[in-house]
Design a protein around this motif. Structure first.
Motif, PDB file in Angstrom:
ATOM      1  N   VAL A 239       0.818  -1.218   0.000  1.00  0.00           N
ATOM      2  CA  VAL A 239       0.000   0.000   0.000  1.00  0.00           C
ATOM      3  C   VAL A 239       0.853   1.270   0.000  1.00  0.00           C
ATOM      4  CG1 VAL A 239      -1.931  -1.155   1.126  1.00  0.00           C
ATOM      5  CG2 VAL A 239      -0.235   0.048   2.522  1.00  0.00           C
ATOM      6  N   SER A 240       2.182   1.126   0.176  1.00  0.00           N
ATOM      7  CA  SER A 240       3.039   2.314   0.096  1.00  0.00           C
ATOM      8  C   SER A 240       3.199   2.806  -1.339  1.00  0.00           C
ATOM      9  CB  SER A 240       4.420   2.006   0.690  1.00  0.00           C
ATOM     10  OG  SER A 240       5.130   1.065  -0.113  1.00  0.00           O
ATOM     11  N   HIS A 241       2.798   1.987  -2.308  1.00  0.00           N
ATOM     12  CA  HIS A 241       2.897   2.379  -3.709  1.00  0.00           C
ATOM     13  C   HIS A 241       1.667   3.191  -4.130  1.00  0.00           C
ATOM     14  CE1 HIS A 241       5.864  -0.850  -3.497  1.00  0.00           C
ATOM     15  NE2 HIS A 241       6.392  -0.367  -4.605  1.00  0.00           N
ATOM     16  N   ASN A 243      -1.655   4.568  -5.831  1.00  0.00           N
ATOM     17  CA  ASN A 243      -2.886   3.990  -6.384  1.00  0.00           C
ATOM     18  C   ASN A 243      -3.184   2.574  -5.908  1.00  0.00           C
ATOM     19  OD1 ASN A 243      -3.756   6.215  -7.851  1.00  0.00           O
ATOM     20  ND2 ASN A 243      -2.499   5.673  -9.626  1.00  0.00           N
ATOM     21  N   ILE A 244      -2.495   2.084  -4.863  1.00  0.00           N
ATOM     22  CA  ILE A 244      -2.850   0.801  -4.247  1.00  0.00           C
ATOM     23  C   ILE A 244      -3.684   1.114  -3.013  1.00  0.00           C
ATOM     24  CG2 ILE A 244      -2.034  -1.346  -3.244  1.00  0.00           C
ATOM     25  CD1 ILE A 244      -1.360  -1.120  -6.174  1.00  0.00           C
ATOM     26  N   LEU A 245      -4.961   0.776  -3.054  1.00  0.00           N
ATOM     27  CA  LEU A 245      -5.884   1.139  -1.980  1.00  0.00           C
ATOM     28  C   LEU A 245      -5.886   0.122  -0.835  1.00  0.00           C
ATOM     29  CD1 LEU A 245      -8.874   2.230  -4.260  1.00  0.00           C
ATOM     30  CD2 LEU A 245      -7.009   3.647  -3.359  1.00  0.00           C
ATOM     31  N   GLY A 246      -5.523  -1.118  -1.111  1.00  0.00           N
ATOM     32  CA  GLY A 246      -5.525  -2.163  -0.082  1.00  0.00           C
ATOM     33  C   GLY A 246      -5.333  -3.520  -0.731  1.00  0.00           C
ATOM     34  N   ILE A 247      -5.166  -4.553   0.098  1.00  0.00           N
ATOM     35  CA  ILE A 247      -5.020  -5.906  -0.423  1.00  0.00           C
ATOM     36  C   ILE A 247      -5.933  -6.852   0.355  1.00  0.00           C
ATOM     37  CG2 ILE A 247      -2.609  -5.446  -1.032  1.00  0.00           C
ATOM     38  CD1 ILE A 247      -1.754  -7.321   1.219  1.00  0.00           C
ATOM     39  N   HIS A 248      -6.292  -7.948  -0.267  1.00  0.00           N
ATOM     40  CA  HIS A 248      -7.084  -8.983   0.405  1.00  0.00           C
ATOM     41  C   HIS A 248      -6.874 -10.311  -0.320  1.00  0.00           C
ATOM     42  CE1 HIS A 248      -9.804  -7.320  -2.736  1.00  0.00           C
ATOM     43  NE2 HIS A 248     -10.077  -8.590  -2.939  1.00  0.00           N
ATOM     44  N   ASP A 249      -7.491 -11.377   0.236  1.00  0.00           N
ATOM     45  CA  ASP A 249      -7.385 -12.728  -0.332  1.00  0.00           C
ATOM     46  C   ASP A 249      -5.932 -13.164  -0.513  1.00  0.00           C
ATOM     47  OD1 ASP A 249     -10.079 -12.943  -0.368  1.00  0.00           O
ATOM     48  OD2 ASP A 249     -10.341 -12.746  -2.523  1.00  0.00           O
ATOM     49  N   LEU A 250      -5.118 -12.923   0.514  1.00  0.00           N
ATOM     50  CA  LEU A 250      -3.709 -13.324   0.461  1.00  0.00           C
ATOM     51  C   LEU A 250      -3.607 -14.829   0.723  1.00  0.00           C
ATOM     52  CD1 LEU A 250      -0.724 -11.407   2.002  1.00  0.00           C
ATOM     53  CD2 LEU A 250      -0.867 -13.876   2.189  1.00  0.00           C
ATOM     54  N   MET A 277      -0.859   0.962 -13.938  1.00  0.00           N
ATOM     55  CA  MET A 277      -1.094   0.057 -12.812  1.00  0.00           C
ATOM     56  C   MET A 277      -0.369  -1.277 -13.028  1.00  0.00           C
ATOM     57  SD  MET A 277      -2.600   1.809 -10.691  1.00  0.00           S
ATOM     58  CE  MET A 277      -2.369   0.442  -9.582  1.00  0.00           C
ATOM     59  N   HIS A 278      -0.331  -1.750 -14.279  1.00  0.00           N
ATOM     60  CA  HIS A 278       0.375  -2.998 -14.572  1.00  0.00           C
ATOM     61  C   HIS A 278       1.859  -2.854 -14.248  1.00  0.00           C
ATOM     62  CE1 HIS A 278       2.380  -6.059 -17.106  1.00  0.00           C
ATOM     63  NE2 HIS A 278       1.299  -6.790 -16.846  1.00  0.00           N
ATOM     64  N   ASP A 279       2.436  -1.705 -14.563  1.00  0.00           N
ATOM     65  CA  ASP A 279       3.842  -1.462 -14.262  1.00  0.00           C
ATOM     66  C   ASP A 279       4.081  -1.430 -12.750  1.00  0.00           C
ATOM     67  OD1 ASP A 279       6.577  -0.674 -15.213  1.00  0.00           O
ATOM     68  OD2 ASP A 279       6.107   1.098 -14.020  1.00  0.00           O
ATOM     69  N   ILE A 280       3.172  -0.814 -12.001  1.00  0.00           N
ATOM     70  CA  ILE A 280       3.293  -0.749 -10.541  1.00  0.00           C
ATOM     71  C   ILE A 280       3.203  -2.153  -9.937  1.00  0.00           C
ATOM     72  CG2 ILE A 280       2.163   0.044  -8.420  1.00  0.00           C
ATOM     73  CD1 ILE A 280       1.366   2.575  -9.941  1.00  0.00           C
ATOM     74  N   ILE A 281       2.258  -2.943 -10.426  1.00  0.00           N
ATOM     75  CA  ILE A 281       2.085  -4.315  -9.922  1.00  0.00           C
ATOM     76  C   ILE A 281       3.339  -5.148 -10.186  1.00  0.00           C
ATOM     77  CG2 ILE A 281       0.818  -6.470 -10.241  1.00  0.00           C
ATOM     78  CD1 ILE A 281      -0.705  -4.404  -8.617  1.00  0.00           C
ATOM     79  N   ASP A 282       3.914  -5.024 -11.387  1.00  0.00           N
ATOM     80  CA  ASP A 282       5.152  -5.751 -11.705  1.00  0.00           C
ATOM     81  C   ASP A 282       6.275  -5.344 -10.760  1.00  0.00           C
ATOM     82  OD1 ASP A 282       4.118  -7.264 -13.696  1.00  0.00           O
ATOM     83  OD2 ASP A 282       4.924  -6.086 -15.355  1.00  0.00           O
ATOM     84  N   HIS A 283       6.363  -4.056 -10.465  1.00  0.00           N
ATOM     85  CA  HIS A 283       7.406  -3.563  -9.570  1.00  0.00           C
ATOM     86  C   HIS A 283       7.217  -4.135  -8.161  1.00  0.00           C
ATOM     87  CE1 HIS A 283      10.362  -0.859  -7.831  1.00  0.00           C
ATOM     88  NE2 HIS A 283       9.481  -0.539  -6.899  1.00  0.00           N
ATOM     89  N   ILE A 284       5.981  -4.216  -7.689  1.00  0.00           N
ATOM     90  CA  ILE A 284       5.700  -4.760  -6.362  1.00  0.00           C
ATOM     91  C   ILE A 284       6.101  -6.234  -6.298  1.00  0.00           C
ATOM     92  CG2 ILE A 284       3.873  -5.329  -4.706  1.00  0.00           C
ATOM     93  CD1 ILE A 284       2.391  -2.842  -5.692  1.00  0.00           C
ATOM     94  N   GLU A 285       5.793  -6.998  -7.342  1.00  0.00           N
ATOM     95  CA  GLU A 285       6.159  -8.422  -7.369  1.00  0.00           C
ATOM     96  C   GLU A 285       7.674  -8.602  -7.274  1.00  0.00           C
ATOM     97  OE1 GLU A 285       2.423 -10.171 -10.041  1.00  0.00           O
ATOM     98  OE2 GLU A 285       4.353  -9.727 -10.984  1.00  0.00           O
ATOM     99  N   ARG A 286       8.427  -7.769  -8.006  1.00  0.00           N
ATOM    100  CA  ARG A 286       9.891  -7.856  -7.937  1.00  0.00           C
ATOM    101  C   ARG A 286      10.408  -7.460  -6.556  1.00  0.00           C
ATOM    102  NH1 ARG A 286       9.345  -5.576 -13.168  1.00  0.00           N
ATOM    103  NH2 ARG A 286       9.728  -3.487 -12.309  1.00  0.00           N
ATOM    104  N   GLU A 287       9.806  -6.432  -5.977  1.00  0.00           N
ATOM    105  CA  GLU A 287      10.245  -5.958  -4.661  1.00  0.00           C
ATOM    106  C   GLU A 287      10.010  -7.009  -3.581  1.00  0.00           C
ATOM    107  OE1 GLU A 287       9.746  -1.923  -1.902  1.00  0.00           O
ATOM    108  OE2 GLU A 287       8.637  -2.144  -3.791  1.00  0.00           O
TER     109      GLU A 287
END
Length: 392
Positions: A239-241, A243-250, A277-287
């Motif tokens: 959520v520090s990135h 346009n990420i409002l929250g996460i669920h179903d982990l 958003m796709h670029d942000i999601i890819d960055h989060i996965e790598r991080e």
């Protein structure tokens, strides 16, 4: 000394890296084999010198510990193997299996010691006394206490269940030898034949330790929830990135230390740019892979934040909390029709909740319909894959 040795072995390396874990496990295994072999020979000599069944049994307990160290050593080497066609997620769980085998060895030794002790209780024999045997037993207690701290410190440093099981076994051995030592001294000074009773007490302690160690190694094999502190850290990172409002179903899958996979839904604004958003999601996965060594798959959930949806989301969340504060909702969306409006959402229900899933759905449906006769609730029940128990 132990802390210095641990720091030297790790030397600023990543303790979760498979090659680092294998190196530490190999060295610890060699230490365990050598010390347990020496203890076995010393106690066997003391047992034969005094005729004590408890001391002889304790010697064979150390022999089984040496064998357990061999198993742990082999387990670390097998776990370090790279992924292959038959095991695409690697061989990390071999370490858990090694810990389980160690636990089974502890239980078997406890059972055999208990059986021998019962026989000695039924048929007590006069024992010989030797100060050399006393010195050997006292030294064995100190060595086992050192081994307990050594394995526990290193095991926690690299998060190894196998080494934690070995540490527990060392502590039980120290207590077992301490009881045998006390029985030897009591028998000599007070002329009480309690050798069999001492062996029985040792057996009970060993069985308890073996059961606890087995449970600790079975949990990751069966599939345990993600640690809450890790979940919270992941949530903060995501959520520090923007346009990420929250996460669920982990959902989290453990394939051995340093070999994990997870997936979750990331809530993003429905009107956000898709490519951005796709670029942000890819960055989060790598991080997440770099920081936690977790292969991650993220599903984007578009969230509509118009005034009507936002207001209804807050109302439904309040209704869920009125049933119980532990309940939460996500993925609320509205599909309006000519006669009724579908209100679709997921409700998160913890395991062991006082109400069944169907009861939760029934009560929430009734509450939502109470907001408007046109609302038709469509509710999906979710269960958390994160450890929700109170932290010690």
């Amino acid at each position: 000394m132990i802390q210095a040795l641990t720091r030297r072995w790790l030397a600023g390396q990543d303790p979760s890296a498979p090659e680092v874990r294998q190196k530490c496990g190999t060295r610890a295994g060699v230490v365990g084999i050598v010390l347990n072999a020496l203890l076995c020979m010393g106690k066997l000599a003391a047992g034969l010198l005094t005729g004590s069944v408890a001391i002889v049994a304790d010697a064979f307990n150390n022999l089984s510990d040496a064998a357990s160290s061999v198993i742990t050593l082999v387990g670390f080497r097998l776990a370090a193997q790279a992924a292959d066609e038959e095991h695409p997620f690697g061989h990390g769980r071999m370490e858990y299996l090694a810990g389980l085998v160690v636990s089974m060895a502890i239980l078997l030794m406890g059972f055999e010691l208990g059986k021998t002790s019962v026989e000695k209780l039924l048929h007590p024999e006069e024992l010989s006394f030797s100060w050399l045997a006393v010195a050997i037993l006292a030294a064995a207690v100190l060595v086992k206490l050192w081994m307990h701290r050594f394995n526990r410190t290193l095991g926690r440093a690299i998060s190894s269940q196998a080494m934690e099981a070995t540490a527990a076994d060392s502590l039980s051995d120290a207590a077992a030898t301490g009881v045998v030592l006390a029985a030897t001294l009591i028998g000599h000074f007070f002329h009480l034949q309690i050798d069999g009773l001492a062996g029985l007490l040792v057996a009970a302690f060993i069985l308890k330790t073996g059961w606890e160690a087995a449970k600790d190694t079975l949990d990751p094999l069966l599939g345990r929830p993600m640690d809450r502190s890790l979940s919270e850290d992941i949530d903060k990172l995501v959520v520090s990135h923007p346009n990420i409002l929250g996460i669920h179903d982990l959902v989290y899958h453990d394939y051995g230390p340093g070999r994990a996979m997870m997936s979750f839904h990331a809530e993003v604004p429905a009107d956000a740019d898709l490519l951005e958003m796709h670029d942000i999601i890819d960055h989060i996965e790598r991080e997440l892979k770099e920081k936690h060594h977790i292969e991650t798959v993220i599903h984007m959930d578009p969230v509509v934040n118009d005034q009507r949806t936002t207001a209804l989301r807050e109302q439904v969340a309040r209704l869920a909390r009125e049933i119980d504060p532990v309940l939460s909702i996500h993925d609320l969306r509205i599909t309006a029709g000519p006669r009724h409006t579908n209100v679709l959402f997921d409700v998160m229900v913890p395991y062991g909740f006082s109400l069944s899933d169907s009861q939760v759905v029934a009560r929430l449906s009734e509450s939502v319909r109470g907001l408007s006769s046109k609302y038709f609730p469509v509710i999906q029940v979710d269960h958390s894959y994160v450890d929700q128990r109170e932290q010690p």
